[in-house]
Motif scaffolding. Sequence first.
Motif, PDB file in Angstrom:
ATOM      1  N   GLU A 194      -8.768   5.687   7.665  1.00  0.00           N
ATOM      2  CA  GLU A 194      -7.807   6.681   7.187  1.00  0.00           C
ATOM      3  C   GLU A 194      -6.417   6.400   7.734  1.00  0.00           C
ATOM      4  OE1 GLU A 194      -9.697  10.190   8.590  1.00  0.00           O
ATOM      5  OE2 GLU A 194     -11.143  10.305   6.922  1.00  0.00           O
ATOM      6  N   ASP A 195      -6.362   5.993   9.002  1.00  0.00           N
ATOM      7  CA  ASP A 195      -5.067   5.693   9.623  1.00  0.00           C
ATOM      8  C   ASP A 195      -4.385   4.510   8.937  1.00  0.00           C
ATOM      9  OD1 ASP A 195      -5.294   7.742  11.407  1.00  0.00           O
ATOM     10  OD2 ASP A 195      -5.973   6.501  13.092  1.00  0.00           O
ATOM     11  N   PHE A 197      -4.758   3.499   5.926  1.00  0.00           N
ATOM     12  CA  PHE A 197      -4.308   3.904   4.595  1.00  0.00           C
ATOM     13  C   PHE A 197      -3.020   4.726   4.683  1.00  0.00           C
ATOM     14  CE2 PHE A 197      -7.986   2.288   2.449  1.00  0.00           C
ATOM     15  CZ  PHE A 197      -7.720   2.367   1.086  1.00  0.00           C
ATOM     16  N   GLU A 198      -2.794   5.308   5.853  1.00  0.00           N
ATOM     17  CA  GLU A 198      -1.571   6.081   6.072  1.00  0.00           C
ATOM     18  C   GLU A 198      -0.474   5.230   6.699  1.00  0.00           C
ATOM     19  OE1 GLU A 198      -0.852   9.168   5.158  1.00  0.00           O
ATOM     20  OE2 GLU A 198      -2.796   9.219   4.120  1.00  0.00           O
ATOM     21  N   GLY A 199      -0.723   3.928   6.809  1.00  0.00           N
ATOM     22  CA  GLY A 199       0.303   3.045   7.363  1.00  0.00           C
ATOM     23  C   GLY A 199       0.289   2.931   8.867  1.00  0.00           C
ATOM     24  N   ARG A 200      -0.861   3.262   9.496  1.00  0.00           N
ATOM     25  CA  ARG A 200      -0.973   3.171  10.955  1.00  0.00           C
ATOM     26  C   ARG A 200      -2.124   2.242  11.329  1.00  0.00           C
ATOM     27  NH1 ARG A 200      -0.528   8.608   9.936  1.00  0.00           N
ATOM     28  NH2 ARG A 200      -2.724   8.986  10.428  1.00  0.00           N
ATOM     29  N   SER A 210      -3.654  -2.551   5.377  1.00  0.00           N
ATOM     30  CA  SER A 210      -2.703  -1.450   5.210  1.00  0.00           C
ATOM     31  C   SER A 210      -1.589  -1.847   4.255  1.00  0.00           C
ATOM     32  CB  SER A 210      -2.123  -1.051   6.573  1.00  0.00           C
ATOM     33  OG  SER A 210      -1.271   0.074   6.453  1.00  0.00           O
ATOM     34  N   SER A 214      -0.898  -0.483   0.191  1.00  0.00           N
ATOM     35  CA  SER A 214       0.412   0.083  -0.117  1.00  0.00           C
ATOM     36  C   SER A 214       1.006  -0.568  -1.362  1.00  0.00           C
ATOM     37  CB  SER A 214       1.373  -0.102   1.070  1.00  0.00           C
ATOM     38  OG  SER A 214       1.840  -1.439   1.149  1.00  0.00           O
TER      39      SER A 214
END
Length: 413
Positions: A194-195, A197-200, A210, A214
């Motif tokens: 999840e991180d 996918f959020e750019g982390r 990642s 995006s």
Amino acid sequence: MAAGSSAVWAAHHHACSGGGRFHHPSPSHSHHHRPRRVLLIPPPPLPARWGVASLARPPRASLVAAAAPAVAVRTASEEAVYEVVLRQAALVKTAAPQRRRTTRREQPRWVEEKEEEEGVVGWGLLGDAYDRCGEVCAEYAKTFYLGTQLMTPERRKAVWAIYVWCRRTDELVDGPNASYITPTALDRWEKRLEDLFEGRPYDMYDAALSDTVSKFPVDIQPFKDMIEGMRLDLWKSRYTTFDELYLYCYYVAGTVGLMTVPVMGIAPDSKASTESVYNAALALGIANQLTNILRDVGEDARRGRIYLPLDELAQAGLTEEDIFRGKVTDKWRRFMKGQIQRARLFFDEAEKGVAHLDSASRWPVLASLWLYRQILDAIEANDYDNFTKRAYVGKAKKLLSLPVAYARAAVAS
């Protein structure tokens, strides 16, 4: 079951993972605790199955003796999987023109771009991450890696990143640290997903994925579902019906097709619906995993596992004890003929979708399909003895198949 990650996806994957950070392990680990999933990594094309809204899947009913008539109504497992197919297809349709772009000022800290002498922006750490993913793919999925060279650089790197994530995920329950993996560890791995996918991203491999998600309309659900397949492997070693087994095969292999089709692309001139292409990719994943299961019956049995529908075994007059005894009988041969027939139906469904993939992506997918399907031929050649003999495709046959697959992919329309 030992086996394959995708090779052309059928490549053996024992990648690594481990306690907090997941590193790529050496190929020395060879014992497995459950049927190796076909990482199918470059996912397959997907043809539609029995109707516009139906999941790519051949007639189910018991195939113990002969093919059953097509079933019009989807089962609960099919319905659940089809929801994911529709979601990914919708994402591709709506996000097609609008790919997320980040400006230099918005770049994450792990992307250290620098100006080259020619004035071209360098890859920096992100480039290194993709290069490392490519090295892993080249080491463990040689044929597929070769096929990716036909893709555009952007697609090639993205497929490598997805391959590595799938491999590492599989190694959580199949690698050298598998005995230490708990449901909590898988929960942490899902949080990492999840991180990223959020750019982390957590590490360089995460950074590559990642960046990939995006740029392409990739949905997170198939990735989460693959982790769910790992959770099943922690406690489940029997499957009462094919419907249960179908869902497991989707989790550990069908998901790969849904992850990669957005990257591999659909041919601009394709008249097929987006859903049908994803259905075909799903069918290839199911076919590959069923093939793994049929190839590794004896190996799984020695570990106390049976990945065959127990109700169909009973209908064939077979029991779990027969599996553990490992004797090839006429009953076993008849049972295996039905199981192989079903797997081939899935391969047939998958092959229909290859022509609808972007032209540069067809060859690796078609080659993997042909090579894996030949394992079924090898099981038959061994007189259905998958207890003591391991079915495999020899190098000579592989080499002969590749150019033929290339030619077929080139003329696909």
